[in-house]
Design a protein around this motif. Structure first.
Motif, PDB file in Angstrom:
ATOM      1  N   SER A 173      -7.597   0.434   2.115  1.00 53.93           N
ATOM      2  CA  SER A 173      -6.938   1.486   1.351  1.00 53.93           C
ATOM      3  C   SER A 173      -5.672   0.981   0.672  1.00 53.93           C
ATOM      4  CB  SER A 173      -6.581   2.654   2.279  1.00 53.93           C
ATOM      5  OG  SER A 173      -5.731   3.570   1.634  1.00 53.93           O
ATOM      6  N   PRO A 174      -5.395   1.448  -0.560  1.00 45.56           N
ATOM      7  CA  PRO A 174      -4.123   1.113  -1.210  1.00 45.56           C
ATOM      8  C   PRO A 174      -2.928   1.788  -0.563  1.00 45.56           C
ATOM      9  CG  PRO A 174      -5.368   2.673  -2.542  1.00 45.56           C
ATOM     10  CD  PRO A 174      -6.281   2.234  -1.439  1.00 45.56           C
ATOM     11  N   ASP A 175      -3.165   2.690   0.402  1.00 45.41           N
ATOM     12  CA  ASP A 175      -2.059   3.291   1.143  1.00 45.41           C
ATOM     13  C   ASP A 175      -1.450   2.308   2.140  1.00 45.41           C
ATOM     14  OD1 ASP A 175      -2.144   5.723  -0.136  1.00 45.41           O
ATOM     15  OD2 ASP A 175      -3.524   6.626   1.295  1.00 45.41           O
ATOM     16  N   TRP A 176      -2.166   1.234   2.421  1.00 45.83           N
ATOM     17  CA  TRP A 176      -1.643   0.108   3.190  1.00 45.83           C
ATOM     18  C   TRP A 176      -1.703  -1.120   2.280  1.00 45.83           C
ATOM     19  CZ3 TRP A 176      -3.666  -0.218   8.935  1.00 45.83           C
ATOM     20  CH2 TRP A 176      -3.259   0.930   9.635  1.00 45.83           C
ATOM     21  N   ARG A 177      -0.615  -1.827   2.131  1.00 39.45           N
ATOM     22  CA  ARG A 177      -0.583  -3.000   1.257  1.00 39.45           C
ATOM     23  C   ARG A 177       0.055  -4.185   1.989  1.00 39.45           C
ATOM     24  NH1 ARG A 177       1.348  -0.134  -4.464  1.00 39.45           N
ATOM     25  NH2 ARG A 177      -0.031   1.691  -4.255  1.00 39.45           N
ATOM     26  N   LYS A 178      -0.541  -5.345   1.806  1.00 39.64           N
ATOM     27  CA  LYS A 178      -0.052  -6.532   2.513  1.00 39.64           C
ATOM     28  C   LYS A 178       0.397  -7.597   1.519  1.00 39.64           C
ATOM     29  CE  LYS A 178      -4.732  -8.413   2.918  1.00 39.64           C
ATOM     30  NZ  LYS A 178      -5.764  -8.947   3.828  1.00 39.64           N
ATOM     31  N   VAL A 179       1.498  -8.223   1.842  1.00 40.01           N
ATOM     32  CA  VAL A 179       2.014  -9.347   1.064  1.00 40.01           C
ATOM     33  C   VAL A 179       2.186 -10.509   2.036  1.00 40.01           C
ATOM     34  CG1 VAL A 179       3.846 -10.198  -0.420  1.00 40.01           C
ATOM     35  CG2 VAL A 179       3.237  -7.772  -0.477  1.00 40.01           C
TER      36      VAL A 179
END
Length: 318
Positions: free
Chosen positions: A181-187
């Protein structure tokens, strides 16, 4: 049940609707605590309870919990996937207990999915987080990490401290089981890469014995079209038992042709045994060059929790 997954991003999102956490270099797990029993499953729904006896103590915390988190092993004060590899594949309880004495793991708990038979996945992140904090889950082998309001600052700090990166979560986000989901984003700072093994080469040297020892693996990354782009040769980290164990996994996968969409340079392909695209391993590298080659890579271990199909999905960000 499979955990919710984050999409890849180039930078943490900004704004009050977002919260930010450290991205840990470990193994994603769901921990089910019910009726005095603890069951630990990987993101591929494999039962890995036997591998982590340190988590048995969670049975004495509450009668009914379902936790989402990451199992990490520390090396010189930092989470190390390489340090975790000797633990994550263990299936014999006695062996796991012996390893736990010298290479203990910690469960980093970052979400609460069920509490006292109530499903919380439909609740916003803020509600789940508040309940998780109220449980006060602090033990020798588990902890609930802090969250942060400023993702840019956390990204800089994790880089300085040699950590893997940052995960940003929308405060209003529901928990979408098994979905990205785009509600969780990782870098990620990308110090490590998960790569597909497409072939192997024997150890350099003379004599029949060297031909039976693993000298290097030929690896690839998703090419963006469902295939695999050759990413280089990995030899460092394969000496001794690590190479022997990996070779045992590769021999049943032998194939007549390489799995890569592009041509493998002759200097790397010479003497190679190709394998079917079935095994994902973790490597550490200085950088990924402009032509998608790993620079000075080192083998860390097999990704038992990640299939080639899931690696394609991760790299696509979908």
């Amino acid at each position: 049940m499979r955990p919710m997954l984050a999409t890849a991003a180039d930078a943490p999102p900004r704004g009050p609707e977002w919260v930010h956490e450290v991205k840990w270099d470990g193994m994603r797990v769901l921990v089910d605590v019910r009726g005095g029993r603890v069951v630990v499953t990987s993101r591929t729904e494999r039962d890995v309870t036997a591998a982590f006896p340190e988590l048995d103590g969670l049975a004495g915390t509450y009668d009914d919990l379902l936790l989402d988190g990451e199992v990490v092993a520390m090396d010189e004060g930092r989470p190390s996937f390489h340090a975790l590899t000797e633990r994550m594949h263990v299936t014999q309880r006695r062996k796991a207990e012996t390893l736990a004495a010298t290479r203990p793991v910690t469960l980093i708990v970052f979400d609460l999915l069920r509490l006292f038979e109530q499903d919380l996945t439909g609740q916003p992140w803020t509600t789940r987080r508040r309940l998780l904090e109220e449980l006060d889950l602090t033990g020798r082998s588990w902890q609930v990490p802090e969250v942060h309001d400023d993702g840019d600052v956390l990204l800089r700090v994790t880089d300085e401290q040699g950590l893997e990166g940052v995960v940003s979560k929308r405060r209003s986000a529901r928990y979408l089981t098994g979905r990205r989901s785009p509600d969780w984003r990782k870098v990620a700072h990308r110090r490590t890469y998960s790569v597909l093994v497409g072939g192997w080469r024997p150890e350099a040297g003379s004599g029949a014995s060297s031909a039976d020892r693993l000298g290097a693996v030929l690896v690839g990354l998703p090419d963006g079209e469902g295939g695999w782009r050759y990413a280089g040769r990995v030899g460092s980290g394969l000496a001794g038992a690590a190479g022997e164990a990996l070779l045992r996994r590769l021999r049943p996968l032998e194939s007549d042709t390489p799995p890569f969409a592009d041509e493998v340079p002759r200097i790397d392909a010479s003497g190679a045994t190709w394998v079917r695209p079935a095994l994902v391993v973790e490597v550490r590298t200085l950088m990924l060059t402009a032509d998608h080659r790993l620079r000075q890579p080192t083998y860390l271990g097999v990704r038992h929790d990640l299939t080639p199909a899931e690696l394609q999905e991760v790299e696509d960000g979908g």
